[in-house]
Design a protein around this motif. Structure first.
Motif, PDB file in Angstrom:
ATOM      1  N   TYR A  92     -31.271  22.103 -46.606  1.00 24.44           N
ATOM      2  CA  TYR A  92     -31.408  22.750 -47.907  1.00 24.44           C
ATOM      3  C   TYR A  92     -30.118  23.457 -48.272  1.00 24.44           C
ATOM      4  CZ  TYR A  92     -33.692  25.074 -51.819  1.00 24.44           C
ATOM      5  OH  TYR A  92     -34.045  25.499 -53.079  1.00 24.44           O
ATOM      6  N   LEU A  93     -29.553  23.089 -49.410  1.00 23.56           N
ATOM      7  CA  LEU A  93     -28.305  23.676 -49.899  1.00 23.56           C
ATOM      8  C   LEU A  93     -28.509  24.115 -51.347  1.00 23.56           C
ATOM      9  CD1 LEU A  93     -25.830  20.979 -48.535  1.00 23.56           C
ATOM     10  CD2 LEU A  93     -26.285  23.221 -47.540  1.00 23.56           C
ATOM     11  N   ASN A  94     -28.559  25.421 -51.553  1.00 19.81           N
ATOM     12  CA  ASN A  94     -28.758  25.930 -52.911  1.00 19.81           C
ATOM     13  C   ASN A  94     -28.136  27.311 -53.068  1.00 19.81           C
ATOM     14  OD1 ASN A  94     -29.840  25.386 -55.513  1.00 19.81           O
ATOM     15  ND2 ASN A  94     -31.476  26.851 -55.129  1.00 19.81           N
ATOM     16  N   ASN A  95     -27.111  27.603 -52.266  1.00 18.76           N
ATOM     17  CA  ASN A  95     -26.450  28.895 -52.302  1.00 18.76           C
ATOM     18  C   ASN A  95     -24.997  28.687 -52.725  1.00 18.76           C
ATOM     19  OD1 ASN A  95     -24.980  31.318 -51.434  1.00 18.76           O
ATOM     20  ND2 ASN A  95     -26.887  31.902 -50.422  1.00 18.76           N
ATOM     21  N   TRP A 128     -32.575  19.562 -51.546  1.00 18.61           N
ATOM     22  CA  TRP A 128     -32.580  18.972 -50.208  1.00 18.61           C
ATOM     23  C   TRP A 128     -31.609  17.793 -50.155  1.00 18.61           C
ATOM     24  CZ3 TRP A 128     -34.888  21.396 -46.318  1.00 18.61           C
ATOM     25  CH2 TRP A 128     -35.961  22.252 -46.587  1.00 18.61           C
ATOM     26  N   SER A 129     -30.713  17.813 -49.186  1.00 19.02           N
ATOM     27  CA  SER A 129     -29.814  16.689 -48.948  1.00 19.02           C
ATOM     28  C   SER A 129     -30.206  16.005 -47.645  1.00 19.02           C
ATOM     29  CB  SER A 129     -28.358  17.160 -48.854  1.00 19.02           C
ATOM     30  OG  SER A 129     -27.836  17.468 -50.126  1.00 19.02           O
ATOM     31  N   TYR A 130     -30.475  14.720 -47.739  1.00 17.97           N
ATOM     32  CA  TYR A 130     -30.830  13.903 -46.580  1.00 17.97           C
ATOM     33  C   TYR A 130     -29.564  13.558 -45.811  1.00 17.97           C
ATOM     34  CZ  TYR A 130     -32.024   9.346 -44.372  1.00 17.97           C
ATOM     35  OH  TYR A 130     -32.183   8.281 -43.524  1.00 17.97           O
ATOM     36  N   ILE A 131     -29.578  13.762 -44.493  1.00 15.50           N
ATOM     37  CA  ILE A 131     -28.403  13.516 -43.660  1.00 15.50           C
ATOM     38  C   ILE A 131     -28.490  12.179 -42.943  1.00 15.50           C
ATOM     39  CG2 ILE A 131     -27.004  14.351 -41.737  1.00 15.50           C
ATOM     40  CD1 ILE A 131     -26.829  16.047 -44.268  1.00 15.50           C
ATOM     41  N   GLY A 132     -29.642  11.843 -42.347  1.00 14.57           N
ATOM     42  CA  GLY A 132     -29.720  10.576 -41.643  1.00 14.57           C
ATOM     43  C   GLY A 132     -30.966  10.451 -40.805  1.00 14.57           C
ATOM     44  N   VAL A 133     -31.109   9.307 -40.155  1.00 14.62           N
ATOM     45  CA  VAL A 133     -32.248   9.017 -39.294  1.00 14.62           C
ATOM     46  C   VAL A 133     -31.729   8.791 -37.881  1.00 14.62           C
ATOM     47  CG1 VAL A 133     -32.139   6.565 -39.898  1.00 14.62           C
ATOM     48  CG2 VAL A 133     -34.237   7.500 -38.924  1.00 14.62           C
ATOM     49  N   GLN A 134     -32.447   9.330 -36.904  1.00 13.65           N
ATOM     50  CA  GLN A 134     -32.045   9.231 -35.503  1.00 13.65           C
ATOM     51  C   GLN A 134     -33.280   9.029 -34.636  1.00 13.65           C
ATOM     52  OE1 GLN A 134     -28.813   9.261 -34.563  1.00 13.65           O
ATOM     53  NE2 GLN A 134     -28.208   9.548 -36.694  1.00 13.65           N
ATOM     54  N   ILE A 161     -33.800  23.697 -42.533  1.00 19.37           N
ATOM     55  CA  ILE A 161     -33.733  22.253 -42.371  1.00 19.37           C
ATOM     56  C   ILE A 161     -35.141  21.691 -42.245  1.00 19.37           C
ATOM     57  CG2 ILE A 161     -31.460  22.356 -41.314  1.00 19.37           C
ATOM     58  CD1 ILE A 161     -32.773  21.695 -38.628  1.00 19.37           C
ATOM     59  N   TRP A 162     -35.245  20.422 -42.533  1.00 20.99           N
ATOM     60  CA  TRP A 162     -36.534  19.736 -42.608  1.00 20.99           C
ATOM     61  C   TRP A 162     -36.413  18.508 -41.705  1.00 20.99           C
ATOM     62  CZ3 TRP A 162     -38.503  17.971 -48.109  1.00 20.99           C
ATOM     63  CH2 TRP A 162     -39.736  17.319 -48.003  1.00 20.99           C
ATOM     64  N   VAL A 163     -37.118  18.525 -40.595  1.00 22.99           N
ATOM     65  CA  VAL A 163     -37.094  17.435 -39.629  1.00 22.99           C
ATOM     66  C   VAL A 163     -38.481  16.812 -39.588  1.00 22.99           C
ATOM     67  CG1 VAL A 163     -36.811  16.814 -37.204  1.00 22.99           C
ATOM     68  CG2 VAL A 163     -35.297  18.505 -38.228  1.00 22.99           C
ATOM     69  N   TYR A 164     -38.539  15.497 -39.634  1.00 19.83           N
ATOM     70  CA  TYR A 164     -39.853  14.869 -39.625  1.00 19.83           C
ATOM     71  C   TYR A 164     -39.780  13.487 -38.999  1.00 19.83           C
ATOM     72  CZ  TYR A 164     -37.791  12.908 -43.840  1.00 19.83           C
ATOM     73  OH  TYR A 164     -36.940  12.309 -44.725  1.00 19.83           O
ATOM     74  N   SER A 165     -40.891  13.107 -38.414  1.00 23.36           N
ATOM     75  CA  SER A 165     -41.004  11.787 -37.815  1.00 23.36           C
ATOM     76  C   SER A 165     -41.131  10.740 -38.908  1.00 23.36           C
ATOM     77  CB  SER A 165     -42.241  11.742 -36.915  1.00 23.36           C
ATOM     78  OG  SER A 165     -42.580  10.409 -36.592  1.00 23.36           O
ATOM     79  N   VAL A 166     -40.400   9.634 -38.769  1.00 28.21           N
ATOM     80  CA  VAL A 166     -40.481   8.563 -39.755  1.00 28.21           C
ATOM     81  C   VAL A 166     -41.908   8.032 -39.849  1.00 28.21           C
ATOM     82  CG1 VAL A 166     -39.694   6.227 -40.303  1.00 28.21           C
ATOM     83  CG2 VAL A 166     -38.069   7.939 -39.472  1.00 28.21           C
ATOM     84  N   ALA A 167     -42.596   7.986 -38.719  1.00 27.60           N
ATOM     85  CA  ALA A 167     -43.968   7.463 -38.708  1.00 27.60           C
ATOM     86  C   ALA A 167     -44.911   8.338 -39.528  1.00 27.60           C
ATOM     87  CB  ALA A 167     -44.474   7.372 -37.269  1.00 27.60           C
TER      88      ALA A 167
END
Length: 415
Positions: A92-95, A128-134, A161-167
């Motif tokens: 999250y970038l809003n500052n 929210w900026s998406y960074i990538g999948v790992q 930050i927002w981390v979540y399982s692709v499934a």
């Protein structure tokens, strides 16, 4: 930088090991903020790092953030219970204080630390900026961020930050299916087409060489950049010269990255995680109308050269910028589309500019020129490509990881 990654993490790992071991399993999707009370986050903790200050602001998630005030220490969010999961990361970038044009995000699993993505925090739109999948096969992991520029420009920020399982994505990532936020999306099909080409510019050339000048008054960035990028080889070589004549070189072969400091005859090497192409919409709104911008990490890891070769932040500006196509021109022997727009309140305040004008290469989506102006017409920032060549072939030796003999290796190994 790589030389400081292990120091901040390993000094605090033991302090939180008991906490992490007692935490419940990763639930598929989770937010982790900067709040000092770790009890609010049963799956994560934020130990911070030397040189990072705790602060608050109206643009922050839950009213708080961390920002880098000195050095290159990595700020970490520590997670538990993510073993065997493929996960995606959003930040999250809003500052308006977050002005680092070359922030790097990392994943740390055990003793392995890999770069997972670059992001220009200065020009990223608010949200929210998406960074990538790992994929992580471990009982715990950490996500980190620091200033990758040398010397750093602007201020690196760390918010939620927002981390979540692709499934679990389909069940947890709620989109604005009712269309309540549709008025904020681009309506002009020509703008939509141009925006998509900019977002996927790396698909439209095999290799590119060139030079450009970049200057942003709000964070003091003022650099001349020489670059060679090969998407087919997933490699890049970038030479950055600041206004004082100091030089930094970034080289990548898609698996490892190296930063070289000719002024001090020293270098640092770091590992890079594999890059995966995102699937689905590249921008959308949540059911609470929070924007999500899905960045596609460059397989060539071209760093600051991506301002031109993969201009995704500037493509996202077209969504909220009341943008319109104003004409077609010839620039550097190329046919370009000219786009003009107004900044939203967030970027206008941060960048000190009311309006922007960009020149985009029709064939590739590469950015050839950008100018941002204040209300009185004064230039607040600019990018000017002075030379560019596409698909002429490259010498793979330019991407070699061999630093000159006798240079000092500043890379610290994890212990």
């Amino acid at each position: 930088m790589a030389m400081n990654i292990s120091r901040s993490m390993f000094g605090m790992g033991a302090l939180f090991s008991t906490f992490l071991a007692a935490s419940p399993a990763f639930a598929g999707t989770f937010y982790c903020d900067n709040d000092r009370s770790a009890s609010q986050y049963p799956n994560c903790s934020t130990p911070g790092a030397p040189g990072w200050a705790y602060g608050g602001g109206s643009g922050d998630r839950n009213g708080d953030h961390r920002r880098q005030t000195s050095g290159h220490e990595v700020y970490y969010w520590d997670f538990n219970g993510v073993d065997g999961r493929k996960f995606e990361l959003r930040v999250y970038l809003n500052n308006v204080l977050f002005t680092d044009p070359s922030a790097r995000y990392y994943r740390k699993v055990g003793f392995n630390i890999d770069g997972i993505g670059n992001l220009n925090q200065n020009t990223a739109p608010g949200g929210w900026s998406y960074i990538g999948v790992q994929t992580v096969m471990s009982t715990s992991m950490s996500i980190g961020v620091n200033a990758y520029g040398v010397p750093p420009q602007g201020v690196t920020g760390a918010d939620e930050i927002w981390v979540y399982s692709v499934a679990s994505l389909a069940a947890t990532d709620i989109h604005d299916d009712a269309g309540l936020c549709a008025s904020a999306l681009v309506a002009d099909p020509k703008i939509v087409s141009l925006q998509q080409k900019m977002l996927d510019a790396t698909d439209h050339y095999r290799d590119v060489k060139g030079t450009f000048d970049i200057a942003f008054s709000n964070n003091g960035q003022n650099q001349h950049v020489d670059f060679t990028v090969s998407e087919s080889l997933r490699s890049s070589s970038v030479r950055i010269t600041d206004q004082k004549g100091s030089v930094v070189e970034h080289v990548s072969n898609g698996r490892n990255g190296q930063v070289r400091h000719p002024d001090t005859s020293s270098f640092e090497t770091s590992s890079l995680a594999p890059v995966e192409r995102p699937v689905g919409a590249r921008q959308f709104f949540t059911n609470t109308c929070e924007p999500v911008y899905v960045h596609r990490q460059d397989p060539a890891w071209a760093g600051v050269a991506e301002e031109v070769t993969s201009p995704q932040n500037y493509a996202f500006w077209l969504t909220a910028g009341q943008a319109k196509i104003t004409g077609t021109e010839r620039l550097l022997g190329r046919t370009v589309t000219v786009v003009e727009g107004l900044h939203d309140a967030y970027l206008s305040t941060k960048l000190g500019a009311a309006a922007f004008k960009m020149w985009v290469d029709d064939e590739t989506g590469v950015l050839l020129k950008l100018v941002g102006t204040k209300d009185d017409g004064t230039v607040a920032y600019s990018i000017d490509v002075t030379n560019i060549q596409f698909n002429r072939g490259v010498d793979a030796k330019a991407f070699a990881m061999d630093a000159p003999a006798g240079w000092k290796n500043l890379t610290l190994q994890a212990k």
